[in-house]
Design a protein around this motif. Structure first.
Motif, PDB file in Angstrom:
ATOM      1  N   LEU A 140      47.267 -12.931  18.370  1.00 11.19           N
ATOM      2  CA  LEU A 140      45.646 -12.990  17.984  1.00 11.19           C
ATOM      3  C   LEU A 140      45.333 -14.556  17.558  1.00 11.19           C
ATOM      4  O   LEU A 140      46.028 -15.191  16.948  1.00 11.19           O
ATOM      5  CB  LEU A 140      45.282 -11.909  16.777  1.00 11.19           C
ATOM      6  CG  LEU A 140      45.851 -10.658  17.089  1.00 11.19           C
ATOM      7  CD1 LEU A 140      45.575  -9.916  15.857  1.00 11.19           C
ATOM      8  CD2 LEU A 140      45.289  -9.528  18.173  1.00 11.19           C
ATOM      9  N   MET A 171      49.301  -9.195  24.430  1.00 10.18           N
ATOM     10  CA  MET A 171      49.973  -7.989  24.132  1.00 10.18           C
ATOM     11  C   MET A 171      51.489  -8.010  25.072  1.00 10.18           C
ATOM     12  O   MET A 171      51.399  -8.180  26.119  1.00 10.18           O
ATOM     13  CB  MET A 171      49.386  -6.759  24.220  1.00 10.18           C
ATOM     14  CG  MET A 171      50.224  -5.708  23.540  1.00 10.18           C
ATOM     15  SD  MET A 171      49.340  -3.950  23.685  1.00 10.18           S
ATOM     16  CE  MET A 171      49.915  -3.487  25.354  1.00 10.18           C
ATOM     17  N   PHE A 183      50.559  -7.144  10.325  1.00 13.34           N
ATOM     18  CA  PHE A 183      50.422  -8.447  10.502  1.00 13.34           C
ATOM     19  C   PHE A 183      51.050  -9.604   9.900  1.00 13.34           C
ATOM     20  O   PHE A 183      51.467  -9.136   8.684  1.00 13.34           O
ATOM     21  CB  PHE A 183      48.687  -8.712  10.261  1.00 13.34           C
ATOM     22  CG  PHE A 183      47.947  -7.946  11.002  1.00 13.34           C
ATOM     23  CD1 PHE A 183      47.509  -6.777  10.286  1.00 13.34           C
ATOM     24  CD2 PHE A 183      47.131  -8.358  12.220  1.00 13.34           C
ATOM     25  CE1 PHE A 183      46.676  -5.822  11.370  1.00 13.34           C
ATOM     26  CE2 PHE A 183      46.352  -7.708  12.791  1.00 13.34           C
ATOM     27  CZ  PHE A 183      45.996  -6.277  12.381  1.00 13.34           C
ATOM     28  N   GLY A 184      51.383 -10.660  10.279  1.00 12.94           N
ATOM     29  CA  GLY A 184      51.692 -11.789   9.900  1.00 12.94           C
ATOM     30  C   GLY A 184      50.868 -12.255   9.031  1.00 12.94           C
ATOM     31  O   GLY A 184      49.535 -12.105   9.154  1.00 12.94           O
ATOM     32  N   LEU A 230      48.977  -1.621  13.530  1.00 10.54           N
ATOM     33  CA  LEU A 230      49.295  -3.028  13.586  1.00 10.54           C
ATOM     34  C   LEU A 230      49.891  -3.421  12.272  1.00 10.54           C
ATOM     35  O   LEU A 230      49.105  -3.350  11.035  1.00 10.54           O
ATOM     36  CB  LEU A 230      48.262  -3.873  14.054  1.00 10.54           C
ATOM     37  CG  LEU A 230      48.264  -3.767  15.655  1.00 10.54           C
ATOM     38  CD1 LEU A 230      47.057  -4.695  16.104  1.00 10.54           C
ATOM     39  CD2 LEU A 230      49.244  -3.663  16.528  1.00 10.54           C
ATOM     40  N   HIS A 235      51.529  -8.437  19.353  1.00 13.61           N
ATOM     41  CA  HIS A 235      50.121  -9.039  19.762  1.00 13.61           C
ATOM     42  C   HIS A 235      50.025 -10.398  19.181  1.00 13.61           C
ATOM     43  O   HIS A 235      50.398 -10.659  17.881  1.00 13.61           O
ATOM     44  CB  HIS A 235      49.060  -8.167  19.000  1.00 13.61           C
ATOM     45  CG  HIS A 235      48.822  -6.839  19.713  1.00 13.61           C
ATOM     46  ND1 HIS A 235      47.954  -6.702  20.457  1.00 13.61           N
ATOM     47  CD2 HIS A 235      49.658  -5.754  19.483  1.00 13.61           C
ATOM     48  CE1 HIS A 235      48.253  -5.226  20.856  1.00 13.61           C
ATOM     49  NE2 HIS A 235      49.081  -4.583  20.325  1.00 13.61           N
ATOM     50  N   SER A 294      42.061 -11.005  20.843  1.00 14.26           N
ATOM     51  CA  SER A 294      43.466 -10.928  21.289  1.00 14.26           C
ATOM     52  C   SER A 294      43.891 -11.511  22.339  1.00 14.26           C
ATOM     53  O   SER A 294      43.165 -11.784  23.403  1.00 14.26           O
ATOM     54  CB  SER A 294      43.652  -9.444  21.731  1.00 14.26           C
ATOM     55  OG  SER A 294      44.842  -8.978  22.167  1.00 14.26           O
ATOM     56  N   ARG A 298      53.441  -3.693  16.425  1.00 14.76           N
ATOM     57  CA  ARG A 298      53.212  -2.152  16.353  1.00 14.76           C
ATOM     58  C   ARG A 298      54.792  -1.551  16.291  1.00 14.76           C
ATOM     59  O   ARG A 298      55.273  -1.581  17.189  1.00 14.76           O
ATOM     60  CB  ARG A 298      52.466  -1.669  17.679  1.00 14.76           C
ATOM     61  CG  ARG A 298      52.338  -0.158  17.845  1.00 14.76           C
ATOM     62  CD  ARG A 298      51.183   0.266  18.554  1.00 14.76           C
ATOM     63  NE  ARG A 298      50.590  -0.553  19.664  1.00 14.76           N
ATOM     64  CZ  ARG A 298      51.047  -0.042  20.894  1.00 14.76           C
ATOM     65  NH1 ARG A 298      51.838   1.182  21.046  1.00 14.76           N
ATOM     66  NH2 ARG A 298      50.803  -0.655  21.816  1.00 14.76           N
ATOM     67  N   ILE A 351      47.607 -15.534  14.741  1.00 14.16           N
ATOM     68  CA  ILE A 351      48.038 -14.315  13.920  1.00 14.16           C
ATOM     69  C   ILE A 351      49.159 -13.519  14.877  1.00 14.16           C
ATOM     70  O   ILE A 351      48.543 -12.897  15.958  1.00 14.16           O
ATOM     71  CB  ILE A 351      47.038 -13.380  13.478  1.00 14.16           C
ATOM     72  CG1 ILE A 351      46.245 -14.066  12.503  1.00 14.16           C
ATOM     73  CG2 ILE A 351      47.709 -12.006  12.472  1.00 14.16           C
ATOM     74  CD1 ILE A 351      45.009 -13.488  11.892  1.00 14.16           C
TER      75      ILE A 351
END
Lengths: 113, 110
Positions: B35, B48, B100-101, B98, B33, B45, B90, B86
């Motif tokens: 974001l 995806m 995340f970075g 999720l 994803h 979002s 998954r 961001i």
């Protein structure tokens, strides 16, 4: 079709009080996730719930934190006896059963004073 | 060590410039994803992806599964694009949650 609704948007609690954060997923979404964003840090997974079930709580602190997603009503993230380190933005996201998308709420910004 | 790496951490551009934000991850994923988060705001979002490329307006997202890398491009950048972007994945072994970075802070100056 309203998006993911979180309330309150801002919450101030004194140390030792309880904080209750609510999340109503998008219509038709049965999967709810809670994520926490500490100041100056990235988002971290806390818990994944489906209706009446906790599927994965591996990201939840072992004490003081709990979550539920009852058959009726919103998902609740509950923090007991809050401490200053709990101050953060708490985001809820929901997905349909097919996981084809993830929608996030506006977040609840908790400040512990 | 974060399992999702983004670069750069901060990016400043002039209005109209072409922008690229990169994301790399470590093992097999079922989806990635992109974001967007404005200061004090919620998370939106943007895309995806599980393969290939997607485009929405001035935004383009690509993913290379073999190289475990994704890019977000913004064409003809505008000050209103200023936000944190961001990348979140998954992981196949982590169910549907999720990871995340750390995010990329983008500032577009007029």
């Amino acid at each position: 079709n309203a998006g993911v609704m979180q309330n309150p948007r801002h919450l101030v609690r004194r140390r030792g009080q309880e904080a209750r954060l609510r999340c109503s997923p998008m219509k038709g979404h049965s999967h709810v996730y809670w994520y926490r964003q500490l100041p100056e840090e990235g988002l971290k997974f806390m818990v994944y719930l489906q209706k009446e079930n906790i599927i994965d709580e591996s990201g939840m602190p072992k004490e003081r934190f709990s979550a539920e997603f009852p058959k009726e009503g919103p998902s609740i993230l509950r923090i007991q006896q809050v401490v200053r380190g709990d101050s953060a933005a708490y985001f809820c996201a929901s997905s349909p059963p097919t996981f084809t998308e993830a929608f996030f709420g506006q977040g609840t910004r908790l400040t512990v004073v | 060590k974060n399992e999702v790496e983004q670069s750069p951490q901060n990016l400043t551009a002039q209005e109209g410039e072409f922008i690229t934000i990169n994301c790399s991850y470590s093992v097999g994923i079922s989806a990635l994803h992109w974001l967007q988060q404005h200061p004090g705001g919620g998370i939106v979002s943007l895309f995806m992806l599980s393969s290939g490329k997607k485009k929405h307006g001035r935004l383009i997202a690509t993913i290379n599964i073999q190289e475990k890398h994704s890019s977000l491009h913004i064409t003809a950048s505008h000050p209103r694009d200023s936000a944190v972007y961001i990348c979140a994945v998954r992981y196949s072994a982590s169910g549907s949650r999720l990871t995340f970075g750390e995010g990329t802070q983008l500032t577009v100056n007029p």
